[in-house]
Design an enzyme around this catalytic site. Sequence first.
Site, PDB file in Angstrom:
ATOM      1  N   PRO A  41       0.797  -1.237   0.000  1.00  0.00           N
ATOM      2  CA  PRO A  41       0.000   0.000   0.000  1.00  0.00           C
ATOM      3  C   PRO A  41       0.834   1.294   0.000  1.00  0.00           C
ATOM      4  O   PRO A  41       0.587   2.180  -0.819  1.00  0.00           O
ATOM      5  CB  PRO A  41      -0.833  -0.102   1.289  1.00  0.00           C
ATOM      6  CG  PRO A  41      -0.875  -1.560   1.621  1.00  0.00           C
ATOM      7  CD  PRO A  41       0.428  -2.124   1.113  1.00  0.00           C
ATOM      8  N   LYS A  93       5.476   8.940 -11.571  1.00  0.00           N
ATOM      9  CA  LYS A  93       4.151   8.457 -11.157  1.00  0.00           C
ATOM     10  C   LYS A  93       3.365   9.551 -10.428  1.00  0.00           C
ATOM     11  O   LYS A  93       2.181   9.767 -10.705  1.00  0.00           O
ATOM     12  CB  LYS A  93       4.344   7.224 -10.252  1.00  0.00           C
ATOM     13  CG  LYS A  93       3.100   6.721  -9.555  1.00  0.00           C
ATOM     14  CD  LYS A  93       2.098   6.125 -10.501  1.00  0.00           C
ATOM     15  CE  LYS A  93       0.817   5.761  -9.777  1.00  0.00           C
ATOM     16  NZ  LYS A  93      -0.255   5.381 -10.678  1.00  0.00           N
TER      17      LYS A  93
END
Length: 300
Positions: free
Chosen positions: A66, A169
């Site tokens: 995560p 990203k």
Amino acid sequence: MARIAFIGLGHMGGGMAPNLAKAGHEVRAFDLSEEALSKACEQGCGRAGSTEEAVKDAEVVITMLPAAKHVLDVYRRQVFGNAPANALLIDCSTIDVASARTIEEEASAKGYEMVDAPVSGGIAAAAGGTLAFMVGGSDEGFAKAKPFIDPMAKAVIHAGGPGAGQAAKICNNMILGATMAVTCEGFVLAQKLGLDPQVFFDISSQASGQSWSMTSYCPVPGVGPKTPADNNYEGGFAAALMLKDLKLADEAAKSVGAYTPMGGEAEELYQRFVDRGGGNKDFSGIIKMIDDSWTVPDQH
Ligand code: NAD
């Protein structure tokens, strides 16, 4: 064919790991969630009882966790020292640039080759093996990692040195968050001005308002291709994860003195949406909050 340890089999990793098994690799998978691990094992992955067990004798270690704290913890406590010294380490999670550089330096000090390889494309692309990977690391690290990334990818791009994949990203997702929010505003305003959403889509998707958020991920149900909007904003890319990425972009901007007011606005909007209980909804569900005549999603 290689022995690959795959750690983190959630929405994304649960689609990615089976594609490596399908490509003929021997995948040893582990996740703290028994349900996630069983699903991956049903699709061709081998079961490991722990991360330590998965990485033992692995030629390649891939993580899809995560957030940064999980990545730092898993590498420091379980991968380093347990994976063979010549193992190639590939972290595909989205984390901040500084943590990515830190863990890559620590890996390098222990003799490991490591790259950051975050992805774009969502759950469908993870399952379909059509993700876009942006890779940060040395030329040698990229060349070594690419053949193992290929079965999960439609594009694999070397972004630059350590952390460069993460930099690409978060800049990409800052654009995505702001673009999605303003696309929702455009549809809501169009509707209030009396335009039919389909007609507005037909016009704007061929005009200069066109974007991925509009044509590939339209936030209005029944308009454009099938998207989470057609499934009451379930599945897809959780608004809480979009908020995480916008915060990462904000931190990164502050660290280098970049002016990103639109990214900041998007962060504020997604924070409000998450505070109102939209965190588990797809990020396009923010249209419900932007249109005050729509209902705010239920808390999950
Ligand atoms: P997820 O929460 O569904 O999956 C993470 C998995 O990691 C969970 O199954 C969890 O049990 C497991 N995990 C956590 N700590 C662990 C540990 N110590 N050891 C083993 N397993 C552990 O998240 P996701 O949606 O798959 O996203 C993963 C990463 O990819 C995130 O960084 C996210 O930002 C990024 N990402 C997600 C999407 C998307 O559309 N969901 C798209 C691009 C990038």
